[in-house]
Design an enzyme around this catalytic site. Structure first.
Site, PDB file in Angstrom:
ATOM      1  N   GLN A  96     -44.471 -18.677 117.338  1.00 12.58           N
ATOM      2  CA  GLN A  96     -45.524 -18.345 118.293  1.00 12.58           C
ATOM      3  C   GLN A  96     -44.867 -17.975 119.619  1.00 12.58           C
ATOM      4  OE1 GLN A  96     -48.041 -20.983 120.712  1.00 12.58           O
ATOM      5  NE2 GLN A  96     -49.752 -20.278 119.440  1.00 12.58           N
ATOM      6  N   TYR A 175     -53.129 -19.337 128.684  1.00  8.87           N
ATOM      7  CA  TYR A 175     -51.815 -18.824 129.054  1.00  8.87           C
ATOM      8  C   TYR A 175     -51.879 -17.320 129.338  1.00  8.87           C
ATOM      9  CZ  TYR A 175     -50.702 -23.518 127.685  1.00  8.87           C
ATOM     10  OH  TYR A 175     -50.695 -24.886 127.610  1.00  8.87           O
ATOM     11  N   ARG A 222     -53.338 -15.257 118.351  1.00 10.02           N
ATOM     12  CA  ARG A 222     -54.245 -16.401 118.484  1.00 10.02           C
ATOM     13  C   ARG A 222     -55.159 -16.197 119.691  1.00 10.02           C
ATOM     14  NH1 ARG A 222     -53.489 -22.892 119.573  1.00 10.02           N
ATOM     15  NH2 ARG A 222     -54.477 -23.569 117.645  1.00 10.02           N
ATOM     16  N   GLY A 306     -53.534 -29.314 113.301  1.00  5.44           N
ATOM     17  CA  GLY A 306     -52.486 -29.685 114.231  1.00  5.44           C
ATOM     18  C   GLY A 306     -52.047 -31.116 114.104  1.00  5.44           C
ATOM     19  N   ARG A 307     -52.810 -32.015 114.695  1.00  3.74           N
ATOM     20  CA  ARG A 307     -52.414 -33.417 114.754  1.00  3.74           C
ATOM     21  C   ARG A 307     -52.139 -34.002 113.371  1.00  3.74           C
ATOM     22  NH1 ARG A 307     -56.110 -37.108 118.535  1.00  3.74           N
ATOM     23  NH2 ARG A 307     -55.610 -35.322 119.870  1.00  3.74           N
TER      24      ARG A 307
END
Length: 354
Positions: A96, A175, A222, A306-307
């Protein structure tokens, strides 16, 4: 259905579970991933696809402490060890590429952050001395915006040289690419600002440059509509994201990674407009098994978790057999050593499973 194969460009994925990108802040020496990083990703090679933590395409793209890059030969060599370990374990991995934009601090990087406009993005960021307010960013000139597009393309080429199977452009979570889309972070009056067409231009030009550099079948992006990360405002999201997704679809990128923050109507519109593979991540889901089934039934081709992957190196196996899951220790999520990084037990070592 989560355990059926999927053809993603030239990659044959053994299942539809994607390891989502997660910042781990453990590149302590010059942004170079360590042998521990190679072990961390190789442990999770049973994912259908691994998307790495955000990797800065240039020194100016760094925002947080100890994040890895893809702009020096040493960084490329470090990532080559990571991709080699993942491939040896039978996995598939993409990098990424993440430019933090205005989310940064001189105490982390030695420089002021840069952004579409001279505004303060976000509120605070963690630094070596603790949380500090983010400063007002330095506005990129038009020429510097064009140079940043080239930085992304160069980083993508370096990713391929490092052995990655492709790249994902980080256009989400507040971002740089996302900042260009936003009405309150992008106050420009050149061709990269103002109208919807102006504000999506940086994202589209970056995606086009990267696709031309390494091939669109190796490029994903993304997006996270309306998630408000870093204080961004998108009042015209229902106009902007359909325009953006349509323009990206024309580039024939291999996938879109959608963070499902836009609401039912906008998410459905994006699904209708996107012709290629769609990865969906639901950031508020608490049960990975039910989330995967629900999102695939909704229309996702792949589901990003994710987690659950952070704490369970063998997550696909655990979900397949209905085994208990390790709980993630978020106190060790950012920085540190092997603890909370490479020491989560696999199913054979899990006390409850035994």
């Amino acid at each position: 259905m989560p355990f059926t194969p999927f053809e993603l460009g030239s990659l044959r994925l053994p299942n539809r579970l994607v390891m989502a990108p997660m910042t781990r802040s453990r590149a302590y020496v010059a942004g170079v991933p360590s042998p521990l990083t190679a072990l961390y990703y190789a442990q999770r090679a049973s994912a259908g696809l691994i998307v790495t933590e955000g990797v800065q395409p240039s020194a100016a793209g760094q925002g947080y402490m100890n994040t890895p890059g893809l702009h020096t030969d040493e960084q490329v060599a470090g990532w080559r060890e990571v991709t080699g370990a993942v491939h040896a374990a039978g996995g598939r991995i993409v990098a990424q590429i993440m430019h933090a934009g205005g989310v940064g601090h001189p105490d982390n990087t030695g420089r002021l952050p840069v952004a579409p406009s001279a505004v303060r993005v976000g509120e605070q960021i963690f630094t070596p001395t603790g949380p500090q307010d983010t400063p007002v960013a330095v506005e990129l000139s038009t020429a510097e915006v064009e140079a940043t597009v080239r930085d992304f393309a160069t980083a993508a080429r370096r990713a391929v040289e490092a052995g990655f199977d492709g790249v994902e452009l980080h256009g989400a979570n507040g971002y740089l690419i996302h900042q260009f889309l936003s009405q309150n972070a992008n106050l420009r009056d050149d061709r990269y600002g103002g109208s919807v067409a102006g504000r999506i231009r940086f994202a589209v030009e970056t995606a086009r440059a990267v696709a031309e550099e390494i091939g669109p079948d190796r490029v994903g992006i993304r997006l996270s509509p309306l998630n408000g990360a870093q204080g961004l405002v998108e009042e015209d999201a229902h106009e902007l994201y359909p325009a953006l997704v349509s323009a990206l679809a024309d580039l024939d990128l291999v996938y879109l990674h959608l963070v499902a923050t836009g609401g039912d109507e906008l998410n459905a519109r994006i699904r209708d407009l996107w012709p290629n593979a769609l990865i969906v991540n639901d950031p508020v889901a608490t049960d990975p098994a039910s989330a995967a089934e629900r999102l695939l039934d909704w229309g996702a081709d792949l589901v990003a978790l994710g987690r659950a992957f952070l704490a369970n190196p063998d997550l696909p196996l655990r979900l397949r057999v209905g085994a208990p899951l390790n709980e993630a220790d978020l106190s060790t999520a950012f920085g540190g050593d092997h603890r909370g990084y490479t020491d989560y037990p696999t199913l054979a070592l899990h006390p409850a499973a035994a």
